[in-house]
Design an enzyme around this catalytic site. Sequence first.
Site, PDB file in Angstrom:
ATOM      1  N   ASP A  26      14.379  -0.143   2.055  1.00  0.00           N
ATOM      2  CA  ASP A  26      14.918  -0.136   3.412  1.00  0.00           C
ATOM      3  C   ASP A  26      15.944  -1.278   3.513  1.00  0.00           C
ATOM      4  OD1 ASP A  26      14.445   1.196   6.045  1.00  0.00           O
ATOM      5  OD2 ASP A  26      13.859  -0.813   6.673  1.00  0.00           O
ATOM      6  N   ARG A  64      -0.807   6.812   6.795  1.00  0.00           N
ATOM      7  CA  ARG A  64      -0.529   6.795   5.348  1.00  0.00           C
ATOM      8  C   ARG A  64      -1.072   8.037   4.649  1.00  0.00           C
ATOM      9  NH1 ARG A  64       1.272   1.658   3.931  1.00  0.00           N
ATOM     10  NH2 ARG A  64       0.361  -0.093   5.058  1.00  0.00           N
ATOM     11  N   LYS A  76       0.817  -1.192   0.000  1.00  0.00           N
ATOM     12  CA  LYS A  76       0.000   0.000   0.000  1.00  0.00           C
ATOM     13  C   LYS A  76       0.853   1.246   0.000  1.00  0.00           C
ATOM     14  CE  LYS A  76      -3.027  -2.402   3.246  1.00  0.00           C
ATOM     15  NZ  LYS A  76      -3.471  -2.357   4.654  1.00  0.00           N
ATOM     16  N   GLU A 135       7.959   2.109  -5.709  1.00  0.00           N
ATOM     17  CA  GLU A 135       7.973   1.680  -4.305  1.00  0.00           C
ATOM     18  C   GLU A 135       7.960   2.888  -3.383  1.00  0.00           C
ATOM     19  OE1 GLU A 135       8.048  -0.578  -2.028  1.00  0.00           O
ATOM     20  OE2 GLU A 135       9.094  -2.412  -2.634  1.00  0.00           O
ATOM     21  N   ASP A 136       7.466   2.702  -2.163  1.00  0.00           N
ATOM     22  CA  ASP A 136       7.531   3.790  -1.177  1.00  0.00           C
ATOM     23  C   ASP A 136       8.957   3.993  -0.675  1.00  0.00           C
ATOM     24  OD1 ASP A 136       7.554   1.354   0.227  1.00  0.00           O
ATOM     25  OD2 ASP A 136       6.074   1.975   1.716  1.00  0.00           O
ATOM     26  N   PHE A 155      12.937   5.567  11.065  1.00  0.00           N
ATOM     27  CA  PHE A 155      11.592   5.185  10.666  1.00  0.00           C
ATOM     28  C   PHE A 155      10.758   6.410  10.367  1.00  0.00           C
ATOM     29  CE2 PHE A 155       7.390   3.284  10.858  1.00  0.00           C
ATOM     30  CZ  PHE A 155       7.622   2.101  10.183  1.00  0.00           C
ATOM     31  N   ASP A 183       3.324   3.840   6.581  1.00  0.00           N
ATOM     32  CA  ASP A 183       2.536   3.634   7.800  1.00  0.00           C
ATOM     33  C   ASP A 183       3.395   3.248   8.992  1.00  0.00           C
ATOM     34  OD1 ASP A 183       3.121   0.946   6.726  1.00  0.00           O
ATOM     35  OD2 ASP A 183       1.838   0.268   8.365  1.00  0.00           O
TER      36      ASP A 183
HETATM   37  P1  IMP Z   1      12.343  -3.497   2.766  1.00  0.00           P
HETATM   38  O1  IMP Z   1      12.905  -3.670   4.151  1.00  0.00           O
HETATM   39  O2  IMP Z   1      13.277  -2.703   1.884  1.00  0.00           O
HETATM   40  O3  IMP Z   1      11.964  -4.821   2.178  1.00  0.00           O
HETATM   41  O4  IMP Z   1      11.029  -2.648   2.916  1.00  0.00           O
HETATM   42  C1  IMP Z   1       9.798  -3.308   3.111  1.00  0.00           C
HETATM   43  C2  IMP Z   1       8.661  -2.364   3.326  1.00  0.00           C
HETATM   44  O5  IMP Z   1       8.709  -1.962   4.692  1.00  0.00           O
HETATM   45  C3  IMP Z   1       8.626  -1.048   2.545  1.00  0.00           C
HETATM   46  O6  IMP Z   1       8.067  -1.176   1.258  1.00  0.00           O
HETATM   47  C4  IMP Z   1       7.723  -0.239   3.451  1.00  0.00           C
HETATM   48  O7  IMP Z   1       6.350  -0.501   3.181  1.00  0.00           O
HETATM   49  C5  IMP Z   1       8.101  -0.728   4.838  1.00  0.00           C
HETATM   50  N1  IMP Z   1       9.036   0.218   5.469  1.00  0.00           N
HETATM   51  C6  IMP Z   1      10.380   0.163   5.493  1.00  0.00           C
HETATM   52  N2  IMP Z   1      10.897   1.224   6.163  1.00  0.00           N
HETATM   53  C7  IMP Z   1       9.839   1.961   6.556  1.00  0.00           C
HETATM   54  C8  IMP Z   1       9.693   3.202   7.289  1.00  0.00           C
HETATM   55  O8  IMP Z   1      10.653   3.881   7.700  1.00  0.00           O
HETATM   56  N3  IMP Z   1       8.409   3.615   7.503  1.00  0.00           N
HETATM   57  C9  IMP Z   1       7.313   2.932   7.063  1.00  0.00           C
HETATM   58  N4  IMP Z   1       7.395   1.791   6.370  1.00  0.00           N
HETATM   59  C10 IMP Z   1       8.642   1.312   6.125  1.00  0.00           C
HETATM   60 MG    MG Z   2       4.481  -0.921   5.497  1.00  0.00          MG
END
Ligand code: IMP
Ligand code: MG
Length: 178
Positions: free
Chosen positions: A103, A166, A41, A99-100, A153, A160
């Site tokens: 991370d 969001r 989302k 992508e948002d 974060f 979210d």
């Molecule tokens: P990944 O750790 O790169 O796989 O990120 C997975 C997902 O975790 C991202 O697409 C976000 O939806 C969520 N996410 C990672 N870091 C944050 C943050 O700082 N705030 C909110 N959501 C996050």
């Molecule tokens: Mg998330």
Amino acid sequence: MSKIKELYSPAQIQLRIAELGFQISQDMKDLDRPVVIGVMKGALLFMADLVRNIKSKDPLQIEFVRLSSYGSATESSGAVQTPYLDLPNIAHRHILVVEDIVDSGRTAKFFLEYLKDQFNPASLRLAAFLDNPSRRVVGFSPDYVGFTIVVLFVVGYGLDYSEQYRELPYLGQLTNTG
Ligand code: IMP
Ligand code: MG
């Protein structure tokens, strides 16, 4: 109680997205029938604003998937879940994933590998609203980045904390007020 400190205002976000859209438009200008896939989302708001800033020779095809990773509110576990992964046949097309945030990098890496295996795309790129390279666990670099952040974060503008915040039009940092 939690309070939210603003990191990027709606105006700063829109300005940056206009720049990104310009850059992506340059790269896409000669591509046939590009497909843009938003990862729900979190990419909800970024996707909506970014596609309005992309000018391309052919109209965009817009698709969505929903990916998530189990874990606590601020830390992912590593396993990528695919609650909605229903894509039409987009074999050999030019694909841009939106992508948002990148991370740990696990979600982005997983999804790009999935798309490569399934569709053997003519080209495959990823635009992330945010990049947080200090949290990277797997090797991955997004092709386009809105902002590189160093805070742990963030919430708002699609992102979210336990499914809250969001809808905020700005990007913020949760601060505990005790
Ligand atoms: P990944 O750790 O790169 O796989 O990120 C997975 C997902 O975790 C991202 O697409 C976000 O939806 C969520 N996410 C990672 N870091 C944050 C943050 O700082 N705030 C909110 N959501 C996050
Ligand atoms: Mg998330």
